[in-house]
Design a protein around this motif. Structure first.
Motif, short mmCIF file in Angstrom:
data_model
loop_
_atom_site.label_atom_id
_atom_site.label_comp_id
_atom_site.label_asym_id
_atom_site.label_seq_id
_atom_site.Cartn_x
_atom_site.Cartn_y
_atom_site.Cartn_z
N GLU A 148 0.83 -1.20 0.00
CA GLU A 148 0.00 0.00 0.00
C GLU A 148 0.86 1.24 0.00
O GLU A 148 1.84 1.31 0.71
N LEU A 161 1.51 4.97 1.28
CA LEU A 161 1.11 5.64 2.51
C LEU A 161 0.97 7.13 2.26
O LEU A 161 1.79 7.72 1.58
N TYR A 162 -0.09 7.73 2.82
CA TYR A 162 -0.27 9.17 2.69
C TYR A 162 -0.05 9.79 4.05
O TYR A 162 -0.76 9.51 4.99
N LYS A 163 0.97 10.65 4.13
CA LYS A 163 1.26 11.25 5.42
C LYS A 163 0.17 12.25 5.79
O LYS A 163 -0.21 12.38 6.93
N THR A 174 -3.73 5.03 4.72
CA THR A 174 -3.21 4.14 3.68
C THR A 174 -4.01 4.40 2.41
O THR A 174 -5.06 5.04 2.46
N LYS A 217 -2.74 15.48 -1.65
CA LYS A 217 -2.25 14.26 -1.01
C LYS A 217 -0.73 14.33 -0.89
O LYS A 217 -0.05 14.62 -1.86
N THR A 218 -0.21 14.02 0.29
CA THR A 218 1.24 13.97 0.48
C THR A 218 1.62 12.53 0.69
O THR A 218 1.40 11.95 1.75
N LYS A 219 2.26 11.95 -0.33
CA LYS A 219 2.62 10.52 -0.27
C LYS A 219 4.04 10.43 0.27
O LYS A 219 4.86 11.27 -0.04
N ILE A 220 4.33 9.39 1.03
CA ILE A 220 5.73 9.25 1.46
C ILE A 220 6.30 7.96 0.88
O ILE A 220 5.63 6.95 0.77
N GLU A 221 7.58 8.00 0.51
CA GLU A 221 8.21 6.88 -0.18
C GLU A 221 9.62 6.70 0.26
O GLU A 221 10.26 7.67 0.68
N LYS A 222 10.16 5.49 0.06
CA LYS A 222 11.59 5.29 0.35
C LYS A 222 12.40 5.85 -0.82
O LYS A 222 11.90 6.07 -1.90
N ILE A 223 13.70 6.03 -0.56
CA ILE A 223 14.59 6.50 -1.64
C ILE A 223 14.72 5.37 -2.66
O ILE A 223 14.99 4.22 -2.28
N PRO A 224 14.51 5.65 -3.97
CA PRO A 224 14.63 4.57 -4.96
C PRO A 224 16.04 4.01 -5.01
O PRO A 224 17.00 4.65 -4.63
N ILE A 232 19.33 5.64 -6.35
CA ILE A 232 19.97 6.79 -5.73
C ILE A 232 20.76 6.39 -4.49
O ILE A 232 21.40 7.20 -3.87
#
Lengths: 275, 141
Positions: B8, B10-12, B88, B113-120, B123
């Motif tokens: 899923e 995640l939206y902060k 979520t 919407k503010t989505k949070i993500e890991k660094i790809p 990078i």
């Protein structure tokens, strides 16, 4: 004519079956004595029968609290739980450093599309990226206005593609390219002069040369045995002077900084008595 | 209810800005949206009302001459801002669909919407370390 339905309604009936969906206001189906509108001279607002004002305004009769609770109980099956390990902003920042902002627009009109919906904003804190000192300075120089020093945030706003997914991919591509370019060292970077430096370094600067010159001349006039440069540089007074000059240049002029500089210069040149 | 395997998103934070011409309609809508969020278990960070904006026009009253007689119209836009935290993607989809289907007529909404993500992965490490040694080509001026 038949009496309205509202007179035959029980007090504890199920209201969600009277108004299950959004519908216009029907005065015969609502058992409330509502009056709405501008009153005539020395009179009361008009009653609900045949009242256009009550029909015009959107009503929420289909969304009473018991109806909302019923809807949510049915919808609860489709929701998922937020992971309990991420309850604070700092933990989210630590595990998921990149924030992506997208905007959706809902309005009534002839078309549901809104051209502002394709803008995507990426935000990263540079402390979370794997950068060394040179790479970080180069990245800040490359990026220019998009970096905010106070919060250490890099903000990239992409707008140039027609679809949101394309803008998101372009933003990630920009981030990747910036990251890799900042790790590269070009040949012409060795020609970096003092004006290009972001922060003030005391070693090899005019301030150090002047201080050394002055101290050597003082020692020579007092005819003390030749003290070496390293000894002068390692002495307390020179270190104090160096710290105060660096503080002044990097942080700007504050009361504390200027008084510290004054104290260090007095100790360096052995002048007392002046307040 | 089917459960899909993909992770899923995640939206902060989910920020709903609702715009309408009537403050009473927006107040009722606020009660509805807050109650729906509480029932579905979504934490509401804050609910605030930015000040209303009034756009005024001054037009000529008559079709042909009579410049001195004008008529004035105004359009009032009331705002309502709801900030929700930590959703979520499925919860956000459910809540937004429910809330948007019951938007009253004549009211508009913007959802940020503010989505949070890991660094790809590309990078994590600079690629120059792992590339094979390539001979330097002549740089043409």
């Amino acid at each position: 004519h038949a009496p309205p339905r509202s007179e035959r309604m029980a007090v504890d009936q199920d209201w969600s079956s009277v108004y299950p969906t959004a519908a216009a206001f029907k005065p015969a189906s609502v058992p409330l004595p509502i009056r709405m509108g501008y009153p005539v001279k020395r009179g009361v607002p008009p009653p609900k029968e045949g009242n256009l004002e009550l029909i015009k305004i959107p009503n929420f009769l289909h969304l009473t609290p018991p109806a909302i609770k019923k809807h949510c109980a049915a919808l609860k099956d489709f929701c998922t739980e937020w992971p309990s390990a991420l309850d604070s902003d700092e933990k989210c920042e630590q595990h998921f450093p990149i924030e992506i902002e997208t905007v959706d627009y809902v309005s009534s009109g002839t078309s549901i599309r809104n051209p502002k919906a394709r803008v995507v904003t990426l935000r990263v804190k540079l402390s979370n990226l794997n950068l060394d000192d040179h790479a970080k300075k180069k990245l800040i120089k490359l990026v220019g206005e998009r970096y905010c020093k106070d919060t250490d945030m890099l903000t990239i706003t992409t707008d140039r593609c027609p679809l949101r997914r394309q803008n998101y991919d372009y933003g990630i591509h920009l981030l990747t390219v910036l990251y890799h370019e900042s790790w590269k060292t070009e040949m012409w970077e060795s020609e970096k002069t003092e004006e290009d430096m972001e922060e003030y370094i005391w070693e090899n600067s005019c301030s150090q040369k002047n201080a050394l010159d002055t101290l050597l001349r003082i020692k020579a006039s007092e005819n003390v045995s030749n003290v070496t440069k390293e000894e002068i540089l390692a002495s307390e007074v020179v270190k104090n002077y160096r710290n105060s000059v660096i503080a002044l240049k990097n942080e700007g002029e504050t009361e504390d900084n200027i008084s510290q500089y004054k104290e260090s210069v007095k100790k360096l040149l052995n002048i007392q008595a002046l307040p | 209810v089917s459960i899909s395997d993909e992770p899923e998103t995640l939206y902060k934070r989910l920020s709903l800005l609702v715009k309408g011409h009537d403050q009473a309609v927006l107040d009722s809508y606020e009660y509805f949206a807050v109650l729906a969020a509480k029932e579905l278990g979504i934490s509401v960070e804050k609910v605030h009302k930015p000040p209303k904006k009034i756009e005024r026009l001054t037009l000529l009253k008559s079709v042909h001459i009579y410049k001195k007689h004008r008529v004035q119209y105004e359009m009032r836009t009331h705002y309502l801002c709801l900030e929700l935290k930590y959703l979520t993607s499925s919860t956000a989809a459910v809540y937004l669909e429910y809330v948007q289907r019951n938007l009253p007529e004549g009211v508009a909404m913007e959802v940020k919407k503010t989505k949070i993500e890991k660094i790809p992965e590309h990078i994590q490490e600079p690629v120059w370390d792992t590339l094979p040694q390539v001979e330097e080509t002549e740089v043409k001026s």
